[in-house]
Design a protein around this motif. Structure first.
Motif, short mmCIF file in Angstrom:
data_model
loop_
_atom_site.label_atom_id
_atom_site.label_comp_id
_atom_site.label_asym_id
_atom_site.label_seq_id
_atom_site.Cartn_x
_atom_site.Cartn_y
_atom_site.Cartn_z
N SER A 42 6.86 -30.85 12.12
CA SER A 42 5.81 -30.74 11.11
C SER A 42 4.45 -31.08 11.70
O SER A 42 4.32 -31.98 12.54
CB SER A 42 6.11 -31.68 9.94
N TYR A 70 5.47 -24.33 1.28
CA TYR A 70 6.47 -23.29 1.04
C TYR A 70 5.82 -21.94 1.36
O TYR A 70 4.78 -21.61 0.80
CB TYR A 70 6.91 -23.29 -0.42
N GLN A 119 10.37 -20.01 3.60
CA GLN A 119 10.39 -20.95 4.71
C GLN A 119 9.71 -22.24 4.27
O GLN A 119 8.70 -22.22 3.56
CB GLN A 119 9.64 -20.37 5.92
N LYS A 120 10.30 -23.37 4.69
CA LYS A 120 9.70 -24.68 4.42
C LYS A 120 9.44 -25.34 5.77
O LYS A 120 10.31 -26.04 6.31
CB LYS A 120 10.63 -25.52 3.54
N PRO A 121 8.26 -25.11 6.36
CA PRO A 121 7.98 -25.58 7.72
C PRO A 121 8.18 -27.08 7.92
O PRO A 121 8.64 -27.49 9.01
CB PRO A 121 6.50 -25.19 7.92
N GLU A 122 7.87 -27.87 6.91
CA GLU A 122 8.00 -29.33 7.07
C GLU A 122 9.44 -29.81 6.91
O GLU A 122 9.71 -31.00 7.00
CB GLU A 122 7.09 -30.06 6.07
N ASP A 123 10.35 -28.89 6.67
CA ASP A 123 11.75 -29.23 6.53
C ASP A 123 12.57 -28.62 7.66
O ASP A 123 13.78 -28.42 7.53
CB ASP A 123 12.27 -28.72 5.16
N MET A 124 11.91 -28.30 8.77
CA MET A 124 12.57 -27.67 9.90
C MET A 124 12.68 -28.66 11.06
O MET A 124 11.79 -29.49 11.27
CB MET A 124 11.82 -26.40 10.32
N GLU A 125 13.76 -28.54 11.81
CA GLU A 125 14.00 -29.44 12.94
C GLU A 125 13.48 -28.88 14.26
O GLU A 125 12.93 -29.60 15.08
CB GLU A 125 15.50 -29.72 13.07
N LEU A 126 13.63 -27.57 14.44
CA LEU A 126 13.23 -26.95 15.69
C LEU A 126 11.72 -26.96 15.88
O LEU A 126 11.20 -27.07 16.99
CB LEU A 126 13.74 -25.51 15.75
N PHE A 127 10.98 -26.82 14.77
CA PHE A 127 9.52 -26.78 14.82
C PHE A 127 8.98 -27.99 14.07
O PHE A 127 8.94 -28.00 12.83
CB PHE A 127 8.99 -25.49 14.20
#
Length: 284
Positions: free
Chosen positions: A82, A90, A72-80
């Motif tokens: 950063s 990572y 998972q790459k949290p800073e590359d997610m749209e729903l959640f």
């Protein structure tokens, strides 16, 4: 499963061989001597780098760490959105069961990182001797804190007011609404009060763990069993019983804290309990 030493050696060796990485730190539970080590602990690693973009261009460089089950790459997610600003992380679960939380941090944020650290930090590699003072990991920030009179009153107020929302949800047959308020607000305030009582008895020099995971070590068995019973939420009868058990536990622990710290316990406990019983009885 690779051992802790194998994992740390691999992560540090990679950093030593990459000129873009200047500083490496280990954070979290693996730095905390108060937590018994086990194979489920994450490897919380930060790489302080000179060129963030070159790492983010491709994930190929991550293959060296092992075969992945999932990443998972949290800073590359749209729903959640950063929450790390310019940092990039990572979260990787490997086939051998090890889990790595790897964060890339720009070199110009080293000072901010250590200033805002929670204390659970160990320096694994410092190529440029940036850290002048020895960093010793400690969990002091997570110790039980003695509540002020206002904090105590706020906790009581929140618990008893939110309990009326749970009652309303149960009366309306909106069980998910009731469960959410019990799990997200009411019980966490009960746990907070329990921790305060433990601190008032044993001192404010230790932690009961993230999400109160060690609190059972400090509670009487009867109270621990009662607390666990409040997680029975698979029906209206169970939810009413869980709520009333929370009432009894909160009242006991809050009065003990009030007595120990010479604080005033609010009188609306009696009023809200009567309000709850009236609605419950009207439904049965």
């Amino acid at each position: 499963m690779r051992s802790e030493q194998e994992m740390l050696d691999m992560l540090v060796k990679f950093a030593m061989n990459d000129e873009r990485i200047r500083l490496v730190t280990l954070e979290g539970s693996r730095t905390n001597f108060n937590i018994p080590p086990d194979s489920f602990q994450d490897y919380d690693i930060s790489y302080f780098v000179t060129d963030m973009d070159s790492f983010r261009e491709s994930d190929q460089w991550l293959h060296v760490f092992g075969n992945r089950l999932m990443m998972q790459k949290p800073e590359d997610m749209e729903l959640f959105p950063s929450e790390l600003g310019s940092w990039f992380s990572y979260i990787i679960l490997f086939e051998d069961g090890n889990k790595l939380d790897l964060t890339l941090i720009p070199m110009n944020e080293v000072e901010d990182y250590f200033t805002n650290s929670d204390g659970l930090v160990e320096v694994l590699l410092d190529k440029d001797a940036l850290i002048q003072e020895e960093v010793i990991a400690n969990d002091r920030q997570y110790w039980i804190k003695k509540p002020t009179a206002r904090e105590f009153d706020d906790c009581c107020n929140e618990f008893w007011m939110v309990s009326t929302y749970i009652v309303k949800g149960l009366a309306r047959k909106e069980i998910l609404f009731a469960i959410d308020h019990l799990n997200e607000i009411a019980r966490p305030n009960l746990l907070r009060m329990m921790a305060w009582k433990i601190g008032s008895e044993q001192g404010y020099t230790f932690s009961v763990g993230k999400n109160y995971k060690f609190i059972n070590q400090y509670l009487p068995n009867e109270d621990w069993e009662s607390l666990l019973s409040t997680y029975s939420e698979n029906g209206y009868r169970e939810m009413w019983q869980s709520l009333l058990t929370c009432y009894a536990l909160f009242r006991t622990y809050a009065k003990a804290v009030a007595s120990s710290l010479k604080y005033e316990y609010p009188d609306y406990d009696e009023a809200i309990t009567r309000y709850t019983e009236n609605i419950y009885n009207s439904l049965n």
